[in-house]
Design an enzyme around this catalytic site. Structure first.
Site, PDB file in Angstrom:
ATOM      1  N   TYR A  56     -25.972  -0.169 -23.421  1.00  0.00           N
ATOM      2  CA  TYR A  56     -26.998   0.948 -25.280  1.00  0.00           C
ATOM      3  C   TYR A  56     -26.991   1.869 -24.516  1.00  0.00           C
ATOM      4  O   TYR A  56     -28.313   1.737 -24.233  1.00  0.00           O
ATOM      5  CB  TYR A  56     -27.841  -0.131 -26.100  1.00  0.00           C
ATOM      6  CG  TYR A  56     -27.367  -1.930 -26.321  1.00  0.00           C
ATOM      7  CD1 TYR A  56     -26.136  -1.584 -26.786  1.00  0.00           C
ATOM      8  CD2 TYR A  56     -28.368  -1.999 -26.609  1.00  0.00           C
ATOM      9  CE1 TYR A  56     -25.736  -3.076 -27.345  1.00  0.00           C
ATOM     10  CE2 TYR A  56     -28.505  -4.129 -27.672  1.00  0.00           C
ATOM     11  CZ  TYR A  56     -26.758  -3.935 -27.374  1.00  0.00           C
ATOM     12  OH  TYR A  56     -26.505  -5.126 -28.284  1.00  0.00           O
ATOM     13  N   LEU A 206     -29.148  -7.442 -41.400  1.00  0.00           N
ATOM     14  CA  LEU A 206     -29.105  -6.802 -42.252  1.00  0.00           C
ATOM     15  C   LEU A 206     -27.343  -6.196 -42.395  1.00  0.00           C
ATOM     16  O   LEU A 206     -27.731  -5.461 -43.473  1.00  0.00           O
ATOM     17  CB  LEU A 206     -30.191  -5.543 -42.329  1.00  0.00           C
ATOM     18  CG  LEU A 206     -31.627  -6.405 -42.142  1.00  0.00           C
ATOM     19  CD1 LEU A 206     -32.451  -4.931 -42.390  1.00  0.00           C
ATOM     20  CD2 LEU A 206     -31.743  -6.778 -43.744  1.00  0.00           C
ATOM     21  N   ARG A 208     -26.006  -4.455 -40.328  1.00  0.00           N
ATOM     22  CA  ARG A 208     -26.326  -2.878 -39.946  1.00  0.00           C
ATOM     23  C   ARG A 208     -27.252  -2.079 -40.988  1.00  0.00           C
ATOM     24  O   ARG A 208     -26.837  -0.496 -40.960  1.00  0.00           O
ATOM     25  CB  ARG A 208     -24.818  -2.632 -39.094  1.00  0.00           C
ATOM     26  CG  ARG A 208     -24.351  -3.228 -38.993  1.00  0.00           C
ATOM     27  CD  ARG A 208     -24.762  -4.354 -37.816  1.00  0.00           C
ATOM     28  NE  ARG A 208     -23.970  -4.881 -36.965  1.00  0.00           N
ATOM     29  CZ  ARG A 208     -23.293  -4.944 -35.428  1.00  0.00           C
ATOM     30  NH1 ARG A 208     -23.644  -3.669 -35.452  1.00  0.00           N
ATOM     31  NH2 ARG A 208     -22.588  -5.539 -35.043  1.00  0.00           N
ATOM     32  N   GLY A 209     -28.016  -2.822 -41.800  1.00  0.00           N
ATOM     33  CA  GLY A 209     -28.242  -1.547 -42.823  1.00  0.00           C
ATOM     34  C   GLY A 209     -27.357  -1.674 -44.542  1.00  0.00           C
ATOM     35  O   GLY A 209     -28.409  -1.348 -45.723  1.00  0.00           O
ATOM     36  N   SER A 212     -29.636  -4.072 -46.124  1.00  0.00           N
ATOM     37  CA  SER A 212     -31.349  -3.772 -46.445  1.00  0.00           C
ATOM     38  C   SER A 212     -31.792  -3.045 -48.007  1.00  0.00           C
ATOM     39  O   SER A 212     -32.446  -3.049 -47.755  1.00  0.00           O
ATOM     40  CB  SER A 212     -31.538  -2.270 -45.300  1.00  0.00           C
ATOM     41  OG  SER A 212     -31.109  -1.452 -45.761  1.00  0.00           O
TER      42      SER A 212
HETATM   43  N1  NAP Z   1     -24.660  -9.284 -29.368  1.00  0.00           N
HETATM   44  C1  NAP Z   1     -24.148  -8.306 -29.847  1.00  0.00           C
HETATM   45  O1  NAP Z   1     -23.130  -8.447 -29.841  1.00  0.00           O
HETATM   46  C2  NAP Z   1     -24.698  -7.605 -30.820  1.00  0.00           C
HETATM   47  C3  NAP Z   1     -24.395  -6.885 -31.536  1.00  0.00           C
HETATM   48  C4  NAP Z   1     -25.136  -6.444 -32.077  1.00  0.00           C
HETATM   49  C5  NAP Z   1     -26.853  -5.758 -32.532  1.00  0.00           C
HETATM   50  N2  NAP Z   1     -27.302  -6.588 -31.237  1.00  0.00           N
HETATM   51  C6  NAP Z   1     -28.930  -6.703 -31.034  1.00  0.00           C
HETATM   52  O2  NAP Z   1     -29.468  -6.886 -32.426  1.00  0.00           O
HETATM   53  C7  NAP Z   1     -30.207  -5.773 -33.054  1.00  0.00           C
HETATM   54  C8  NAP Z   1     -30.281  -5.733 -34.442  1.00  0.00           C
HETATM   55  O3  NAP Z   1     -29.033  -5.317 -34.678  1.00  0.00           O
HETATM   56  P1  NAP Z   1     -28.398  -4.305 -36.174  1.00  0.00           P
HETATM   57  O4  NAP Z   1     -29.087  -3.400 -35.564  1.00  0.00           O
HETATM   58  O5  NAP Z   1     -27.125  -4.384 -35.884  1.00  0.00           O
HETATM   59  O6  NAP Z   1     -28.212  -5.137 -37.130  1.00  0.00           O
HETATM   60  P2  NAP Z   1     -29.572  -5.393 -38.903  1.00  0.00           P
HETATM   61  O7  NAP Z   1     -31.033  -5.280 -38.386  1.00  0.00           O
HETATM   62  O8  NAP Z   1     -28.794  -5.672 -39.630  1.00  0.00           O
HETATM   63  O9  NAP Z   1     -29.606  -3.001 -39.082  1.00  0.00           O
HETATM   64  C9  NAP Z   1     -29.963  -2.680 -38.328  1.00  0.00           C
HETATM   65  C10 NAP Z   1     -30.002  -1.079 -39.441  1.00  0.00           C
HETATM   66  O10 NAP Z   1     -30.573  -1.281 -40.606  1.00  0.00           O
HETATM   67  C11 NAP Z   1     -31.242  -0.881 -40.936  1.00  0.00           C
HETATM   68  N3  NAP Z   1     -32.289  -0.871 -42.068  1.00  0.00           N
HETATM   69  C12 NAP Z   1     -33.138  -1.015 -43.208  1.00  0.00           C
HETATM   70  N4  NAP Z   1     -33.836  -1.301 -43.315  1.00  0.00           N
HETATM   71  C13 NAP Z   1     -34.323  -1.812 -42.434  1.00  0.00           C
HETATM   72  C14 NAP Z   1     -36.080  -2.421 -42.018  1.00  0.00           C
HETATM   73  N5  NAP Z   1     -36.400  -3.345 -42.602  1.00  0.00           N
HETATM   74  N6  NAP Z   1     -35.950  -3.289 -40.511  1.00  0.00           N
HETATM   75  C15 NAP Z   1     -35.311  -3.258 -40.188  1.00  0.00           C
HETATM   76  N7  NAP Z   1     -33.669  -2.221 -40.422  1.00  0.00           N
HETATM   77  C16 NAP Z   1     -33.621  -2.008 -41.559  1.00  0.00           C
HETATM   78  C17 NAP Z   1     -31.380   0.381 -39.960  1.00  0.00           C
HETATM   79  O11 NAP Z   1     -32.130   1.443 -40.098  1.00  0.00           O
HETATM   80  P3  NAP Z   1     -32.163   2.612 -40.638  1.00  0.00           P
HETATM   81  O12 NAP Z   1     -31.526   2.366 -41.813  1.00  0.00           O
HETATM   82  O13 NAP Z   1     -32.778   3.802 -40.288  1.00  0.00           O
HETATM   83  O14 NAP Z   1     -30.777   3.377 -39.839  1.00  0.00           O
HETATM   84  C18 NAP Z   1     -30.486   0.227 -38.844  1.00  0.00           C
HETATM   85  O15 NAP Z   1     -29.922   1.295 -39.470  1.00  0.00           O
HETATM   86  C19 NAP Z   1     -29.445  -4.766 -32.297  1.00  0.00           C
HETATM   87  O16 NAP Z   1     -30.106  -3.809 -31.712  1.00  0.00           O
HETATM   88  C20 NAP Z   1     -29.190  -5.487 -30.550  1.00  0.00           C
HETATM   89  O17 NAP Z   1     -30.330  -5.788 -30.317  1.00  0.00           O
HETATM   90  C21 NAP Z   1     -26.234  -7.639 -30.875  1.00  0.00           C
END
Ligand code: NAP
Length: 334
Positions: A56, A206, A208-209, A212
């Site tokens: 990352y 979420l 990826r948002g 959300s």
């Molecule tokens: N193992 C794997 O293959 C894999 C793959 C992907 C991720 N991950 C892990 O999982 C974590 C979370 O995944 P993700 O970021 O893809 O998924 P997510 O939590 O579904 O999406 C995050 C996105 O949602 C937006 N969002 C809107 N309201 C929110 C709120 N109240 N709380 C949190 N986010 C909100 C975020 O902020 P903005 O609107 O500000 O942009 C961001 O763009 C990653 O950080 C990583 O550590 C693992």
């Protein structure tokens, strides 16, 4: 903070974890000062599980976590780290590397960047088809024995890989996408994990948002935001998916929660063995996400949510075809 356990062999962690990826990669530029403040606010609120990957931002994410933990008790955090996805300086995926020597080499750099002598969960980000999972997990288990790693984890693995890995060393948790719009694990992967006592760290709760409640077609995509190329965020698919979000919003309005809180609470309600990761990059988003822990869904609420967003209603796959092809969890029969 409510606690859950990462599988039958893993540590107790906060019921919501913080995923730090978006602070360094894939979602366009982020503000380091706000990212560090967000990690610290999460720790202050009782979040213990921090998820990262050495790929990352080519180590940037681990350096951020190191900074956020400076002056704090290292043991306050459960550090979950992924390795094995090779990326170019521009971020393109070049390949996968699960060779035992690569596993140990990657951890050596990770420990230095994180400023610690151990990580709590270590996992291969994507299965390397050229290396039997037994060899990769065997190398991690040697790191466990040497005290550098607490637990073995998996990421986006299918049932066969999960069983093979678990036979070499107990697996604490499988990290995999799971949300109202990504329910593929319910058929075989989740039952397999439950049978073996392996927990789930759910990411993308979420989507990826997308679900959300804060996404709109008008939102400008920053350079480097990979959602621009994701099927669910493109063209007609986006319109159809945002129509689902509006249906979810109607349920949220009735329960007094926000859309994001409802989506997180739904994942939390799927079982005590599931720990959702939230990808908050800012403190306001984190606050919203953490408040989902107080949302108690009745069975009528769950039914209303699932009626608003039926299982197969989402338009588009969760990744582009190239990335779908490297998901062991999506292999036929997985
Ligand atoms: N193992 C794997 O293959 C894999 C793959 C992907 C991720 N991950 C892990 O999982 C974590 C979370 O995944 P993700 O970021 O893809 O998924 P997510 O939590 O579904 O999406 C995050 C996105 O949602 C937006 N969002 C809107 N309201 C929110 C709120 N109240 N709380 C949190 N986010 C909100 C975020 O902020 P903005 O609107 O500000 O942009 C961001 O763009 C990653 O950080 C990583 O550590 C693992």
């Amino acid at each position: 903070m409510i606690q859950r356990r990462l599988g039958s062999s893993g540590p107790a962690v906060s019921a919501l974890g913080l995923g730090c990826m978006g602070m360094s990669a894939l979602y366009g530029s982020a503000d380091d000062t706000e990212s560090i403040a967000t990690i610290q606010a999460a720790l202050d609120a009782g979040v213990t599980l921090l998820d990262t990957g050495d790929y990352y931002g080519a180590g940037h994410n681990e350096l951020l976590i190191r900074e956020a933990l400076r002056g704090r008790d290292r043991e306050q955090a459960v550090l979950s780290v992924k390795f094995g996805v090779l990326r170019s300086p521009g971020g393109e995926i070049l390949g996968l590397d699960g060779r035992p020597a690569a596993v140990k080499n990657a951890l050596a750099y990770t420990l230095t960047r994180l400023g610690t002598d151990h990580v709590d969960v270590y996992r291969l980000g994507r299965l390397d088809p050229a290396v039997p999972i037994e060899e990769t997990v065997g190398a991690i288990s040697e790191l466990v024995e040497a005290g550098y790693v607490g637990q073995v984890g998996l990421s986006e693995a299918g049932p066969e890989t999960i069983r093979r890995a678990h036979a070499v060393h107990p697996v604490a948790d499988l990290q995999i996408e799971y949300s109202l719009v990504s329910r593929g694990i319910e058929a075989e992967i989740l039952p397999t994990c439950r049978q073996l006592g392996i927990g789930i760290t759910a990411y993308g709760v979420l989507s990826r948002g997308l679900i959300s409640g804060h996404w709109s077609p008008a939102r400008p995509l920053a350079a480097g935001d990979f959602r621009g190329g994701m099927p669910r965020f493109s063209g007609d698919n986006l319109d159809r998916n945002l129509a689902l979000v509006e249906r979810l919003r109607a349920v949220a309005d009735e329960t007094g929660a926000t859309v994001a809180q409802l989506a997180i609470a739904w994942v939390l309600s799927r079982g005590e063995d599931i720990v959702p990761l939230v990808g908050a990059r800012r403190r306001d988003r984190l606050r919203e996400a953490l408040a989902a822990l107080a949302v108690e869904l009745t069975s009528d609420d769950v039914a209303a949510i699932e009626l608003a967003v039926p299982q197969q209603a989402v338009a588009g796959e969760r990744y582009d075809p190239r990335q779908m092809a490297i998901l062991d969890s999506e292999r036929r029969g997985a």
